[in-house]
Design a protein around this motif. Structure first.
Motif, PDB file in Angstrom:
ATOM      1  N   GLY A 115       0.646  -1.325   0.066  1.00  0.00           N
ATOM      2  CA  GLY A 115       0.029   0.044   0.081  1.00  0.00           C
ATOM      3  C   GLY A 115       0.801   1.094   0.069  1.00  0.00           C
ATOM      4  N   PRO A 116       0.162   2.402  -0.206  1.00  0.00           N
ATOM      5  CA  PRO A 116       1.052   3.682  -0.178  1.00  0.00           C
ATOM      6  C   PRO A 116       1.205   4.365   1.212  1.00  0.00           C
ATOM      7  N   ALA A 117       1.970   5.237   1.161  1.00  0.00           N
ATOM      8  CA  ALA A 117       1.790   6.167   2.452  1.00  0.00           C
ATOM      9  C   ALA A 117       1.294   7.471   1.719  1.00  0.00           C
ATOM     10  N   GLY A 118       0.276   7.695   2.543  1.00  0.00           N
ATOM     11  CA  GLY A 118      -0.842   8.769   1.985  1.00  0.00           C
ATOM     12  C   GLY A 118      -1.440   8.800   0.684  1.00  0.00           C
ATOM     13  N   ASN A 119      -2.163   9.801   0.229  1.00  0.00           N
ATOM     14  CA  ASN A 119      -2.862   9.802  -0.827  1.00  0.00           C
ATOM     15  C   ASN A 119      -2.101  10.344  -2.142  1.00  0.00           C
ATOM     16  N   GLU A 120      -1.896   9.429  -3.130  1.00  0.00           N
ATOM     17  CA  GLU A 120      -1.221   9.948  -4.321  1.00  0.00           C
ATOM     18  C   GLU A 120      -2.223  10.635  -5.248  1.00  0.00           C
ATOM     19  N   GLU A 121      -1.479  11.178  -6.374  1.00  0.00           N
ATOM     20  CA  GLU A 121      -2.110  12.149  -7.134  1.00  0.00           C
ATOM     21  C   GLU A 121      -3.474  11.564  -7.961  1.00  0.00           C
ATOM     22  N   LEU A 122      -3.195  10.351  -8.118  1.00  0.00           N
ATOM     23  CA  LEU A 122      -4.331   9.687  -9.082  1.00  0.00           C
ATOM     24  C   LEU A 122      -5.522   9.631  -8.042  1.00  0.00           C
ATOM     25  N   PHE A 123      -5.584   9.432  -6.681  1.00  0.00           N
ATOM     26  CA  PHE A 123      -6.526   9.260  -5.867  1.00  0.00           C
ATOM     27  C   PHE A 123      -7.370  10.664  -5.929  1.00  0.00           C
ATOM     28  N   TYR A 124      -6.745  11.896  -6.117  1.00  0.00           N
ATOM     29  CA  TYR A 124      -7.386  12.988  -6.157  1.00  0.00           C
ATOM     30  C   TYR A 124      -7.682  13.155  -7.463  1.00  0.00           C
ATOM     31  N   LEU A 125      -7.146  12.847  -8.336  1.00  0.00           N
ATOM     32  CA  LEU A 125      -7.714  12.944  -9.923  1.00  0.00           C
ATOM     33  C   LEU A 125      -8.899  12.255 -10.241  1.00  0.00           C
ATOM     34  N   GLU A 126      -8.949  11.207  -9.498  1.00  0.00           N
ATOM     35  CA  GLU A 126     -10.356  10.600  -9.850  1.00  0.00           C
ATOM     36  C   GLU A 126     -11.329  10.715  -8.979  1.00  0.00           C
ATOM     37  N   GLY A 127     -11.237  12.027  -8.281  1.00  0.00           N
ATOM     38  CA  GLY A 127     -12.439  12.447  -7.882  1.00  0.00           C
ATOM     39  C   GLY A 127     -12.431  12.289  -6.156  1.00  0.00           C
ATOM     40  N   ASN A 128     -11.451  11.832  -5.571  1.00  0.00           N
ATOM     41  CA  ASN A 128     -11.623  11.748  -3.973  1.00  0.00           C
ATOM     42  C   ASN A 128     -11.073  12.755  -3.524  1.00  0.00           C
ATOM     43  N   LYS A 129     -11.883  13.260  -2.281  1.00  0.00           N
ATOM     44  CA  LYS A 129     -11.488  14.307  -1.511  1.00  0.00           C
ATOM     45  C   LYS A 129     -10.800  14.059  -0.102  1.00  0.00           C
ATOM     46  N   SER A 130     -11.250  13.030   0.409  1.00  0.00           N
ATOM     47  CA  SER A 130     -10.996  12.812   1.954  1.00  0.00           C
ATOM     48  C   SER A 130     -10.235  11.532   1.962  1.00  0.00           C
ATOM     49  N   SER A 131      -9.481  11.437   3.011  1.00  0.00           N
ATOM     50  CA  SER A 131      -8.908   9.896   3.304  1.00  0.00           C
ATOM     51  C   SER A 131      -9.954   9.095   3.853  1.00  0.00           C
ATOM     52  N   LYS A 132     -11.007   9.482   4.182  1.00  0.00           N
ATOM     53  CA  LYS A 132     -12.108   8.427   4.547  1.00  0.00           C
ATOM     54  C   LYS A 132     -12.409   7.643   3.266  1.00  0.00           C
ATOM     55  N   GLN A 133     -12.099   8.246   1.895  1.00  0.00           N
ATOM     56  CA  GLN A 133     -12.462   7.502   0.693  1.00  0.00           C
ATOM     57  C   GLN A 133     -11.206   6.674   0.344  1.00  0.00           C
ATOM     58  N   ALA A 134     -10.172   6.883   0.971  1.00  0.00           N
ATOM     59  CA  ALA A 134      -8.927   6.041   0.787  1.00  0.00           C
ATOM     60  C   ALA A 134      -8.942   4.575   0.878  1.00  0.00           C
ATOM     61  N   PRO A 135      -9.622   3.728   1.949  1.00  0.00           N
ATOM     62  CA  PRO A 135      -9.686   2.396   1.957  1.00  0.00           C
ATOM     63  C   PRO A 135     -10.460   1.705   0.834  1.00  0.00           C
ATOM     64  N   ALA A 136     -11.548   2.400   0.702  1.00  0.00           N
ATOM     65  CA  ALA A 136     -12.275   1.750  -0.701  1.00  0.00           C
ATOM     66  C   ALA A 136     -11.798   1.883  -2.119  1.00  0.00           C
ATOM     67  N   TRP A 137     -10.991   3.116  -2.139  1.00  0.00           N
ATOM     68  CA  TRP A 137     -10.016   3.370  -3.219  1.00  0.00           C
ATOM     69  C   TRP A 137      -8.891   2.187  -3.239  1.00  0.00           C
ATOM     70  N   LEU A 138      -8.366   2.058  -2.420  1.00  0.00           N
ATOM     71  CA  LEU A 138      -7.242   1.202  -2.412  1.00  0.00           C
ATOM     72  C   LEU A 138      -7.556  -0.046  -2.459  1.00  0.00           C
ATOM     73  N   ARG A 139      -8.610  -0.620  -1.912  1.00  0.00           N
ATOM     74  CA  ARG A 139      -9.282  -1.828  -2.441  1.00  0.00           C
ATOM     75  C   ARG A 139      -9.375  -1.894  -3.983  1.00  0.00           C
ATOM     76  N   SER A 140     -10.151  -1.031  -4.386  1.00  0.00           N
ATOM     77  CA  SER A 140     -10.571  -0.910  -5.907  1.00  0.00           C
ATOM     78  C   SER A 140      -9.264  -1.331  -6.523  1.00  0.00           C
ATOM     79  N   LYS A 141      -8.170  -0.893  -5.978  1.00  0.00           N
ATOM     80  CA  LYS A 141      -6.629  -0.918  -7.038  1.00  0.00           C
ATOM     81  C   LYS A 141      -6.162  -2.381  -6.395  1.00  0.00           C
TER      82      LYS A 141
END
Ligand SMILES: [Zn+2]
Length: 287
Positions: free
Chosen positions: A8-34
């Motif tokens: 996994g990553p340290a923190g939220n990378e640029e693609l996380f935000y480019l794909e429309g996410n705004k908060s770290s609360k969205q990170a776990p679901a996003w990471l799982r999707s990857k």
């Protein structure tokens, strides 16, 4: 601890935000999707995260099978000659554990100390002494079941944290597990961390001194890092061809030794993309 290697990553990378996410609360679901399963939350520059948000991230992490680790503040320095300043460092470690529990994680990464004006041996002795005191305070609050403090190998010569030092410091208590930052180790070795044997040498020492559990379940930071004569200069990503280290020789040793670490990528701005690449390298290995 479970028997599972995680990336996994340290923190939220640029693609996380480019794909429309705004908060770290969205990170776990996003990471799982990857296809990733770990996430490091950094308190490097301080504790700005709200308790409530930490709770929500923790619940999301559990739901999505993302194992969270935290990074304690960079300004911790157990070798500070002032007892008052050391006391502050103890509190930063304790606060990191508090957030780690809210985030439902297990490992808190800590940069232990800087040498400052002391000589190496004095700084090491002071770090060890302070670590004992800090652990006493920690055990007054937590029983440390499934919680681990993970001292990190550092990339600059004046920081406490060669791999020998970290392995040695991790012998003093059951809740101490090493963080091997192989990018840092490569800086200290001036680019000489190359072959599987180079990695074996470090991990063999850990097996010998710390045993199976702590070594197999160690924490790993991996990224390419530019270095100079004083050590670490700048984090790069896997596009870089000049500086190392390369993940493949490590991946084969991890597989050979049946290790189950959490591997966190700290690449510059592409830490999730590079974590996915590491996972792919590891998965396609036929050992
Ligand atoms: Zn670190």
């Amino acid at each position: 601890m479970e028997n599972k290697i995680r990336f996994g990553p340290a923190g939220n990378e640029e693609l996380f935000y480019l794909e429309g996410n705004k908060s770290s609360k969205q990170a776990p679901a996003w990471l799982r999707s990857k296809g990733l399963s770990a996430y490091e939350y950094s308190f490097g520059r301080g504790f700005t995260l709200k308790t409530e948000t930490a709770n929500e991230i923790g619940l999301e992490a559990e739901k999505n099978d993302i194992l969270v680790s935290v990074h304690a503040p960079y300004y911790i320095n157990l070798a500070n000659e002032s007892d008052e300043m050391a006391e502050k460092s103890f509190n930063y470690i304790i606060k990191s554990l508090e957030f780690l529990k809210l985030l439902k994680g297990q490992k808190a990464v800590v940069h232990l100390a800087s040498q400052g004006k002391l000589n190496r041996l004095q700084a090491l002795e002071l770090t060890k002494k302070r670590l004992f005191t800090c652990l006493e305070k920690i055990y007054d609050i937590y029983d440390m079941t499934n919680l681990y403090i993970c001292p990190e190998t550092m990339g600059k010569y004046l920081q406490i944290g060669s791999y020998n030092e970290i392995i040695d410091l991790c012998t003093i208590d059951r809740c101490l597990i090493p963080t091997f930052d192989f990018g840092h180790i490569n800086c200290i070795l001036q680019g000489k961390l190359k072959t599987s044997d180079d990695y074996r040498k470090i991990l063999d020492l850990a097996f010998e001194k710390l045993g199976d559990f702590k070594t197999k379940n160690c924490h790993i930071h991996f990224s390419k890092i530019q270095f100079g004569e004083k050590g670490e200069l700048r984090h790069l990503n896997f596009d870089d061809l000049e500086y190392g280290p390369e993940f493949l020789p490590l991946a084969s040793v991890l597989k050979e030794y049946k290790m189950t670490p959490t591997i966190i990528c700290e690449s510059a701005s592409k830490m999730a993309k590079d974590a996915i690449m590491m996972k792919e390298i590891y998965s396609t290995l036929n050992i």
